[in-house]
Design a protein around this motif. Structure first.
Motif, PDB file in Angstrom:
ATOM      1  N   LYS A  99       1.976   9.829 -10.652  1.00  0.00           N
ATOM      2  CA  LYS A  99       0.902   9.532 -12.237  1.00  0.00           C
ATOM      3  C   LYS A  99       0.485  10.352 -11.990  1.00  0.00           C
ATOM      4  O   LYS A  99      -0.510  10.543 -12.613  1.00  0.00           O
ATOM      5  N   PHE A 100      -0.066  10.776 -10.555  1.00  0.00           N
ATOM      6  CA  PHE A 100      -1.302  11.835 -10.711  1.00  0.00           C
ATOM      7  C   PHE A 100      -2.738  10.928 -10.309  1.00  0.00           C
ATOM      8  O   PHE A 100      -3.377  12.122 -11.369  1.00  0.00           O
ATOM      9  N   GLU A 101      -2.749  10.018 -10.394  1.00  0.00           N
ATOM     10  CA  GLU A 101      -4.082   9.700 -10.421  1.00  0.00           C
ATOM     11  C   GLU A 101      -4.719   9.123  -8.889  1.00  0.00           C
ATOM     12  O   GLU A 101      -3.935   9.265  -7.594  1.00  0.00           O
ATOM     13  N   ILE A 102      -6.153   8.523  -9.215  1.00  0.00           N
ATOM     14  CA  ILE A 102      -7.199   8.439  -7.779  1.00  0.00           C
ATOM     15  C   ILE A 102      -7.397   7.329  -8.019  1.00  0.00           C
ATOM     16  O   ILE A 102      -8.360   7.084  -9.038  1.00  0.00           O
ATOM     17  N   GLU A 103      -7.482   5.804  -7.661  1.00  0.00           N
ATOM     18  CA  GLU A 103      -7.891   4.871  -7.547  1.00  0.00           C
ATOM     19  C   GLU A 103      -8.552   3.786  -6.607  1.00  0.00           C
ATOM     20  O   GLU A 103      -7.972   3.861  -5.609  1.00  0.00           O
ATOM     21  N   LYS A 104      -9.335   3.592  -6.138  1.00  0.00           N
ATOM     22  CA  LYS A 104     -10.022   2.982  -5.120  1.00  0.00           C
ATOM     23  C   LYS A 104      -9.842   1.385  -5.680  1.00  0.00           C
ATOM     24  O   LYS A 104      -9.986   1.094  -3.552  1.00  0.00           O
ATOM     25  N   ALA A 105      -9.184   0.877  -6.122  1.00  0.00           N
ATOM     26  CA  ALA A 105      -9.286  -0.969  -6.537  1.00  0.00           C
ATOM     27  C   ALA A 105      -7.936  -0.692  -5.544  1.00  0.00           C
ATOM     28  O   ALA A 105      -6.763   0.074  -5.532  1.00  0.00           O
ATOM     29  N   VAL A 106      -7.209  -1.705  -4.900  1.00  0.00           N
ATOM     30  CA  VAL A 106      -6.559  -1.781  -3.825  1.00  0.00           C
ATOM     31  C   VAL A 106      -5.334  -3.271  -5.126  1.00  0.00           C
ATOM     32  O   VAL A 106      -4.128  -2.186  -5.021  1.00  0.00           O
ATOM     33  N   PHE A 107      -5.848  -3.824  -6.440  1.00  0.00           N
ATOM     34  CA  PHE A 107      -4.790  -3.891  -7.225  1.00  0.00           C
ATOM     35  C   PHE A 107      -5.251  -3.359  -8.328  1.00  0.00           C
ATOM     36  O   PHE A 107      -6.521  -3.663  -9.165  1.00  0.00           O
ATOM     37  N   ILE A 108      -3.876  -2.560  -8.502  1.00  0.00           N
ATOM     38  CA  ILE A 108      -4.308  -2.367  -9.960  1.00  0.00           C
ATOM     39  C   ILE A 108      -2.518  -1.661 -10.864  1.00  0.00           C
ATOM     40  O   ILE A 108      -2.090  -2.793 -10.895  1.00  0.00           O
ATOM     41  N   SER A 109      -3.162  -2.157 -12.100  1.00  0.00           N
ATOM     42  CA  SER A 109      -2.482  -2.657 -13.459  1.00  0.00           C
ATOM     43  C   SER A 109      -1.451  -1.072 -13.679  1.00  0.00           C
ATOM     44  O   SER A 109      -1.816  -0.064 -13.056  1.00  0.00           O
ATOM     45  N   GLU A 110      -0.566  -1.423 -14.798  1.00  0.00           N
ATOM     46  CA  GLU A 110       0.739  -0.092 -14.481  1.00  0.00           C
ATOM     47  C   GLU A 110      -0.280   0.998 -15.024  1.00  0.00           C
ATOM     48  O   GLU A 110       0.155   2.404 -15.271  1.00  0.00           O
ATOM     49  N   ARG A 111      -1.678  -0.160 -15.740  1.00  0.00           N
ATOM     50  CA  ARG A 111      -2.425   1.735 -16.719  1.00  0.00           C
ATOM     51  C   ARG A 111      -2.987   2.077 -15.573  1.00  0.00           C
ATOM     52  O   ARG A 111      -4.031   2.801 -15.634  1.00  0.00           O
ATOM     53  N   MET A 112      -3.310   2.234 -14.166  1.00  0.00           N
ATOM     54  CA  MET A 112      -3.909   2.734 -13.133  1.00  0.00           C
ATOM     55  C   MET A 112      -5.131   2.516 -12.636  1.00  0.00           C
ATOM     56  O   MET A 112      -5.898   3.394 -12.344  1.00  0.00           O
ATOM     57  N   GLY A 113      -6.011   1.280 -13.736  1.00  0.00           N
ATOM     58  CA  GLY A 113      -7.009   0.905 -13.099  1.00  0.00           C
ATOM     59  C   GLY A 113      -6.840  -0.567 -12.903  1.00  0.00           C
ATOM     60  O   GLY A 113      -5.776  -1.192 -12.121  1.00  0.00           O
ATOM     61  N   ARG A 114      -7.974  -1.351 -12.317  1.00  0.00           N
ATOM     62  CA  ARG A 114      -8.225  -2.586 -11.412  1.00  0.00           C
ATOM     63  C   ARG A 114      -7.952  -3.540 -12.365  1.00  0.00           C
ATOM     64  O   ARG A 114      -7.840  -3.355 -13.572  1.00  0.00           O
ATOM     65  N   LEU A 115      -6.946  -3.734 -11.791  1.00  0.00           N
ATOM     66  CA  LEU A 115      -6.265  -5.221 -11.799  1.00  0.00           C
ATOM     67  C   LEU A 115      -7.499  -6.320 -12.640  1.00  0.00           C
ATOM     68  O   LEU A 115      -8.261  -6.472 -12.081  1.00  0.00           O
TER      69      LEU A 115
ATOM     70  N   MET B 275       0.472  -1.363  -0.294  1.00  0.00           N
ATOM     71  CA  MET B 275       0.468  -0.314  -0.037  1.00  0.00           C
ATOM     72  C   MET B 275       1.226   1.142   0.140  1.00  0.00           C
ATOM     73  O   MET B 275      -0.020   2.248  -0.094  1.00  0.00           O
ATOM     74  N   LYS B 276       2.380   1.086   0.666  1.00  0.00           N
ATOM     75  CA  LYS B 276       2.932   2.405   0.720  1.00  0.00           C
ATOM     76  C   LYS B 276       3.400   3.103  -0.736  1.00  0.00           C
ATOM     77  O   LYS B 276       3.372   3.470  -1.326  1.00  0.00           O
ATOM     78  N   LYS B 277       3.579   2.139  -1.563  1.00  0.00           N
ATOM     79  CA  LYS B 277       4.522   1.752  -3.244  1.00  0.00           C
ATOM     80  C   LYS B 277       3.016   2.309  -3.741  1.00  0.00           C
ATOM     81  O   LYS B 277       3.201   2.991  -4.826  1.00  0.00           O
ATOM     82  N   ARG B 278       1.695   1.211  -3.496  1.00  0.00           N
ATOM     83  CA  ARG B 278       0.712   1.611  -3.900  1.00  0.00           C
ATOM     84  C   ARG B 278       0.611   3.303  -4.293  1.00  0.00           C
ATOM     85  O   ARG B 278       0.070   4.389  -5.053  1.00  0.00           O
ATOM     86  N   ARG B 279       0.401   4.142  -2.936  1.00  0.00           N
ATOM     87  CA  ARG B 279       0.651   5.524  -3.370  1.00  0.00           C
ATOM     88  C   ARG B 279       1.442   6.072  -3.426  1.00  0.00           C
ATOM     89  O   ARG B 279       1.417   6.904  -4.765  1.00  0.00           O
ATOM     90  N   LYS B 280       2.173   5.749  -3.170  1.00  0.00           N
ATOM     91  CA  LYS B 280       3.781   6.893  -4.323  1.00  0.00           C
ATOM     92  C   LYS B 280       3.569   6.453  -6.054  1.00  0.00           C
ATOM     93  O   LYS B 280       3.867   7.376  -6.708  1.00  0.00           O
ATOM     94  N   PHE B 281       3.644   5.133  -5.753  1.00  0.00           N
ATOM     95  CA  PHE B 281       2.606   4.695  -7.533  1.00  0.00           C
ATOM     96  C   PHE B 281       1.894   5.249  -8.099  1.00  0.00           C
ATOM     97  O   PHE B 281       2.146   6.770  -9.438  1.00  0.00           O
ATOM     98  N   LEU B 282       0.706   6.671  -7.222  1.00  0.00           N
ATOM     99  CA  LEU B 282      -0.361   6.809  -8.016  1.00  0.00           C
ATOM    100  C   LEU B 282       0.182   8.021  -7.408  1.00  0.00           C
ATOM    101  O   LEU B 282      -0.443   8.771  -8.676  1.00  0.00           O
ATOM    102  N   VAL B 283       0.715   8.755  -6.984  1.00  0.00           N
ATOM    103  CA  VAL B 283       1.338  10.146  -6.736  1.00  0.00           C
ATOM    104  C   VAL B 283       1.557  10.732  -7.759  1.00  0.00           C
ATOM    105  O   VAL B 283       2.070  12.307  -8.410  1.00  0.00           O
TER     106      VAL B 283
END
Length: 222
Positions: A132-148, A122-130
């Motif tokens: 990319k300037f993205e917001i996503e509610k799904a826990v597990f996301i793809s490199e394209r920032m969508g739900r896996l 979750m720490k890496k996920r938060r940094k990954f989204l920040v």
């Protein structure tokens, strides 16, 4: 007959006129395949040694560790949202939308190891989204920032396990280990949320024929 009637191959579904107690559909027993501990370790090593990015490696490892530490189904994992995680609870748990359940979520306890991996992910996920300037509610996301997707999960399982392991086999691994450690089939049923004890027992309670034979040999009227 349902198919033929609906597609107008026959004028009536004759089966519906037969009382249900006069026939019963044959249900074949599915073989439950459970990976060995060595297979699971090799699988995790292959993920860790992959040349993909740090985020992808952490995400894939967290997925495997969460299934191993909870026994949830792949569909339940895919549908997890951030609000479903309760990693700081005294007894960490997640809320999942169970099989066939479209309204009420089930509370599923997770292992401390799964909790640790999920916190790191979750720490890496938060940094990954920040980044990319993205917001996503799904826990597990793809490199394209969508739900896996389920296809993505199935694909990496197949690739890193060389076709030996799928997500449902890890669920069976959890059930087998739980029963081996506790000998409590009710506990296994509750954790994996099987619909009844019979379903859980047929998967995880294995009694050698010699034990049955020896027990019956001593049966007598006192």
């Amino acid at each position: 007959w349902n198919y033929m009637f609906l597609n107008k191959y026959v004028s009536d579904n004759i089966i519906r006129h037969i009382p249900g107690h006069l026939y019963k559909s044959e249900i074949t027993q599915k073989e439950v395949k459970i990976p060995t501990d060595n297979q699971v370790r090799d699988f995790l090593d292959n993920i860790d040694n992959e040349k993909s990015g740090e985020f992808t490696i952490m995400r894939n490892t967290a997925i495997v560790k969460l299934i191993l530490g909870s026994g949830i189904r792949s569909e339940e994992l895919i549908n997890l949202d951030v609000d479903d995680l309760h990693l700081n609870a005294k007894r960490p748990y997640i809320m999942v939308l169970g099989k066939g359940n479209i309204e009420q979520k089930d509370k599923v306890f997770i292992s401390l190891q799964a909790m640790d991996y999920m916190r790191e992910y979750m720490k890496k996920r938060r940094k990954f989204l920040v980044d990319k300037f993205e917001i996503e509610k799904a826990v597990f996301i793809s490199e394209r920032m969508g739900r896996l997707s389920k296809t993505s999960i199935t694909s990496f399982f197949d690739r890193y396990s060389h076709g030996e392991i799928n997500p449902h086999m890890l669920r069976h691994w959890v059930g087998s280990e739980l029963y081996k450690n506790t000998k409590d089939i009710v506990l296994v049923q509750r954790q994996l949320r099987h619909k009844d004890l019979e379903t859980a027992a047929k998967y995880y309670v294995h009694i050698d024929e010699s034990v049955i034979a020896d027990s019956m040999a001593e049966m007598r009227v006192s």
